[in-house]
Write an enzyme that holds these catalytic residues in place. Structure first.
Site, mmCIF file in Angstrom:
data_model
loop_
_atom_site.group_PDB
_atom_site.id
_atom_site.type_symbol
_atom_site.label_atom_id
_atom_site.label_comp_id
_atom_site.label_asym_id
_atom_site.label_seq_id
_atom_site.Cartn_x
_atom_site.Cartn_y
_atom_site.Cartn_z
ATOM 1 N N ASP A 112 28.028 67.624 52.877
ATOM 2 C CA ASP A 112 27.620 66.356 53.489
ATOM 3 C C ASP A 112 28.580 65.958 54.594
ATOM 4 O O ASP A 112 28.181 65.609 55.702
ATOM 5 C CB ASP A 112 27.594 65.226 52.433
ATOM 6 C CG ASP A 112 26.317 65.253 51.608
ATOM 7 O OD1 ASP A 112 25.532 66.201 51.799
ATOM 8 O OD2 ASP A 112 26.110 64.351 50.784
ATOM 9 N N ASP A 154 24.872 62.877 44.650
ATOM 10 C CA ASP A 154 24.173 63.111 45.914
ATOM 11 C C ASP A 154 22.680 62.840 45.730
ATOM 12 O O ASP A 154 22.013 63.514 44.939
ATOM 13 C CB ASP A 154 24.419 64.575 46.319
ATOM 14 C CG ASP A 154 23.802 64.902 47.661
ATOM 15 O OD1 ASP A 154 23.754 64.009 48.510
ATOM 16 O OD2 ASP A 154 23.366 66.047 47.853
ATOM 17 N N THR A 166 21.197 59.939 52.083
ATOM 18 C CA THR A 166 19.909 60.168 51.406
ATOM 19 C C THR A 166 19.589 59.019 50.448
ATOM 20 O O THR A 166 18.460 58.542 50.407
ATOM 21 C CB THR A 166 19.953 61.496 50.624
ATOM 22 O OG1 THR A 166 21.158 61.544 49.877
ATOM 23 C CG2 THR A 166 19.911 62.674 51.558
ATOM 24 N N THR A 167 20.604 58.561 49.712
ATOM 25 C CA THR A 167 20.374 57.452 48.769
ATOM 26 C C THR A 167 19.968 56.200 49.541
ATOM 27 O O THR A 167 19.029 55.501 49.160
ATOM 28 C CB THR A 167 21.651 57.184 47.947
ATOM 29 O OG1 THR A 167 22.073 58.428 47.393
ATOM 30 C CG2 THR A 167 21.398 56.203 46.836
#
Length: 551
Positions: free
Chosen positions: A391, A65, A98-99
């Protein structure tokens, strides 16, 4: 940092301070931001790898994550910290992607470096990036597809996409089912979803397959008295935010007792008060009591005698969720106890899970708060499962709220890249270069997906572009087959908000870092100076009279 005045240098910064300016400052900041993007880049996509993070005390976190990795890394560089902010914003707003956001921001800065070398001014680049980001938001809205909040199949696919590449893959179908059920249960009538109302309990032991949803609440507590029933069917639940004990006086009062009889009367009266409270609870019809405060020993005895299942010191957040799950009201005074405000559940039971007692409140009529219990072989597996689940819950919640989705697998990025290039051609001037740079930066997502899957990024990108030029807007990279595939048919879908937020925050971070042309760092204070030490406690004498060479 100094200025010359008649050959005499004037110092403005404290000794030891540093200043980096112009191109050096920019390249230093860009390098730091790129390093952060590089750190999470290999985790992107279904074939992304995990990171093992070890903190100062040796605790290990194994995760895929993006935001967890960046939070756990002890990042020092100021420009790198901005990239962590991008990930945090994305996590707060959407919960996933997020990445993606960090990788796009890193690539935008990398492309800007090439423009800076061609002497394009940073303000021109930032203007172009802002225009491109706005245009990208418009274009995304045109390629988004409306879905119904009740379409369980789409919601399940969205949960699946959010969990892909994390350790949850093995039992994806089971977990997706749990997630969709949980979100549809807690969604409010107006369509808003607060994922806080889905409580995720993690337990080591058993297999991932054993994870289950409880249409009600799981409370990590046990009964206060062994004489109480373990199981209560057709529970009438009293949620009390007041202590079940005799009332102490508000003011400091002194009671003088002169004879043993008076003391006995005093104690009997205390007991009678507590008995009265328990009678009141019993009279309301409640057979289960969740108390946020304490329950006196004598009260425990009377409650057990009355056959009431009671638990004390339940967390405030759990009390609120219990109220949502059972339809009861939180009562904050003993005098206000009434039968009308009780919650209802089909079953309240104490069970052992993973060697610990937990209370299950199940079979609620219309639970607006639910619990998911996840199990796994080791603590690290369970923790990572928990993160994947959080998530996915957030993402499904976002879709129920927004009702708009796009295809995944790099499809929207390739489409945006093509459309932005067309848009750049209409702009002309140097801004055109910046918009083109933005367009090619977006291609980092399909490229990274290909790289992480061990495919040739250039070949795959060319194939994807060719498909999109033929108008196949939903074609993305299938990393398992190694070719462009219609992501919509494959069921790889993501919420629109994941993409809009990722591009918006990546562009903002890149623009912010680009606009910095001077980094002025204060001197690090390694500790008090000798003068300050002297003021603190008479020089070294204050430090226990150490010889000067020892400090």
């Amino acid at each position: 940092m100094s200025a010359q005045l008649g050959g005499q240098p004037i110092l403005i910064l404290k000794e030891g301070g540093s200043r980096t300016r112009g191109r050096d400052a920019q390249s230093m900041n860009i390098a730091a931001a790129k390093a952060v993007a590089g750190a999470v880049r290999t985790t992107l996509g279904p074939k992304g790898m995990d990171k093992m993070l070890v903190d100062t005390i040796g605790d290990v976190v194994i995760t895929n994550d993006g935001v967890t990795i960046l939070k756990e890394m002890d990042i020092e560089h100021p420009a790198a910290k901005m990239m962590v902010e991008v990930a945090k914003t994305q996590d707060d707003e959407v919960g996933d992607g997020t990445t993606t956001a960090v990788v796009i921001a890193g690539e935008l800065l990398k492309k800007s470096e090439e423009l800076l070398e061609q002497d394009v001014h940073p303000t021109v680049i930032t203007l172009g990036y802002r225009q491109a980001a706005e245009k990208a938001q418009e274009l995304l809205k045109t390629i988004a597809v409306d879905v119904k909040a009740k379409d369980k199949e789409i919601l399940s696919k969205i949960a699946g996409t959010a969990m892909t590449g994390k350790n949850a893959e093995a039992s994806k179908d089971k977990l997706c089912d749990l997630i969709v059920r949980a979100i549809t249960l807690v969604a409010d009538a107006d369509g808003t979803v607060d994922t806080e109302n889905v409580k995720v309990e993690k337990r080591v032991g058993g297999a991932i397959e054993d994870s289950e949803i409880v249409e009600g609440m799981i409370i990590d507590k046990e009964r206060v008295h062994p004489g109480m029933p373990k199981t209560v069917k057709n529970a009438k639940i009293l949620l009390l935010n007041a202590a079940v004990e005799y009332k102490k006086t508000e003011v400091d009062a002194e009671i003088s007792i002169t004879s043993p009889d008076q003391l006995q009367m005093f104690l009997d009266e205390e007991e009678r008060m507590i008995k009265g409270i328990v009678e009141k609870i019993k009279a309301s019809g409640a057979n289960v009591l969740f108390c946020q405060k304490g329950i006196d020993d004598i009260a425990q005895h009377y409650l057990a005698k009355a056959g009431i299942f009671a638990t004390r010191r339940v967390k405030k957040s759990d009390m609120e969720k219990l109220a949502r799950a059972t339809g009861g009201a939180l009562i904050s005074s003993i005098d206000a106890i009434s039968g009308d405000e009780l919650g209802i559940a089909g079953l309240v039971e104490e069970r052992k899970v993973g060697g610990e007692e937990m209370i299950f409140v199940e079979k609620c009529k219309n639970p607006k708060a639910v619990s998911i219990i996840i199990k796994g072989g080791t603590e690290h597996v369970v923790d990572e499962l928990g993160r994947a689940l959080e998530d996915a819950l957030r993402v499904v919640g976002v879709v129920v709220e927004d009702k708009k989705v796009v295809a995944g697998g790099g499809a929207p990025e390739v489409e945006l890249s093509l459309r932005l290039r067309e848009y750049a051609a209409t702009q002309g001037g140097r801004i055109q270069l910046a918009i083109e740079a933005f367009a090619s930066a977006l291609e980092i997502i399909p490229r990274t997906l290909a790289e992480n899957a061990g495919l040739d990024p250039i070949d795959k990108l060319v194939e994807l572009r060719a498909a999109h030029e033929k108008g196949k807007k939903t074609f993305g990279l299938d990393v398992f087959k190694g070719e462009p595939v219609d992501m919509w048919k494959e069921g790889v879908v993501e919420p629109l908000r994941v993409k809009t937020q990722a591009i918006a925050s990546a562009a903002e971070a890149a623009v912010m870092i680009l606009r910095i042309d001077d980094v002025i760092a204060s001197a690090r204070s390694a500790g008090p100076s000798p003068e300050e030490m002297a003021a603190m406690g008479g020089g070294m004498g204050g430090m226990g009279g150490m010889p000067p060479g020892m400090m």
